[in-house]
Design an enzyme around this catalytic site. Structure first.
Site, PDB file in Angstrom:
ATOM      1  CB  CYS A  36      -0.799   0.057   1.028  1.00 40.33           C
ATOM      2  SG  CYS A  36      -1.781   1.414   1.441  1.00 40.33           S
ATOM      3  CG  ASP A  95      -2.827  -3.653  -0.183  1.00 34.50           C
ATOM      4  OD1 ASP A  95      -3.350  -3.617   0.760  1.00 34.50           O
ATOM      5  OD2 ASP A  95      -2.519  -2.534  -0.708  1.00 34.50           O
ATOM      6  CD  GLU A 104       9.937 -17.968 -20.639  1.00 36.64           C
ATOM      7  OE1 GLU A 104       9.927 -18.966 -20.500  1.00 36.64           O
ATOM      8  OE2 GLU A 104      10.527 -17.029 -19.887  1.00 36.64           O
ATOM      9  CD  GLU A 161      -8.210   1.612  -7.364  1.00 39.01           C
ATOM     10  OE1 GLU A 161      -9.248   1.456  -6.672  1.00 39.01           O
ATOM     11  OE2 GLU A 161      -7.091   1.362  -6.850  1.00 39.01           O
TER      12      GLU A 161
END
Length: 162
Positions: free
Chosen positions: A61, A68, A84, A102
């Site tokens: 965060c 997170d 790959e 996001e």
């Protein structure tokens, strides 16, 4: 015991064991510094879907520095190139990088789409709750291809005690 000794010695690096030999792979400081690799698609005349799942994605965060966690699902319909898969691992290494949910999700999708130039790509980021709020982030490069089976991502919506 030997694994712990190697981890102390090499710090933020991944350790892989090949039979009785240890190999050390350096993690980049930022996912932006990781080098993606691609290979020619031997089935470029065929419409098919490729799926990668990262059920233990981690990032930091940017506000608190706390970890997170997310379950990422990446689907893409290749054109001329395949990613790959080993080179994908450092791209998914946000564990030492601070970014919002996001930004993590969308930047991975856009980077893969720009690099591979697939017919279609989507990413679902299913983030585990922090502060009581789960966040799910979805991005896709274009309209879903017709006449191709694209399975559901298979990750249940977060359900608390209710």
């Amino acid at each position: 015991f030997e694994t712990n000794k190697l981890r102390r010695k090499y710090g933020r690096q991944h350790l892989f064991r090949f039979k009785t030999t240890w190999a050390v792979e350096e993690l980049p400081d930022s996912p932006d510094d990781a080098k993606l690799e691609r290979v020619e698609n031997p089935q470029s005349d065929t419409l098919f879907n490729v799926r990668f799942v990262a059920p233990e994605f981690t990032s930091l965060c940017p506000m608190t520095g706390q970890p997170d966690f997310a379950h990422l699902v990446i689907d893409y319909v290749p054109s001329s190139w395949l990613v790959e898969s080993k080179s994908l691992k450092p791209i998914l290494a946000f564990r030492n990088h601070g970014a919002f949910h996001e930004d993590c999700t969308v930047s991975i999708g856009r980077r893969l789409s720009d690099f591979l130039e697939p017919q279609w790509l989507r990413i679902g980021g299913y983030w585990y709750p922090r502060g009581g709020i789960p966040i799910d982030v979805f991005w896709q490069s274009s309209e879903t291809p017709k006449n191709l089976w694209i399975p559901e991502q298979g990750v249940q919506n977060y359900r608390g005690r209710g």
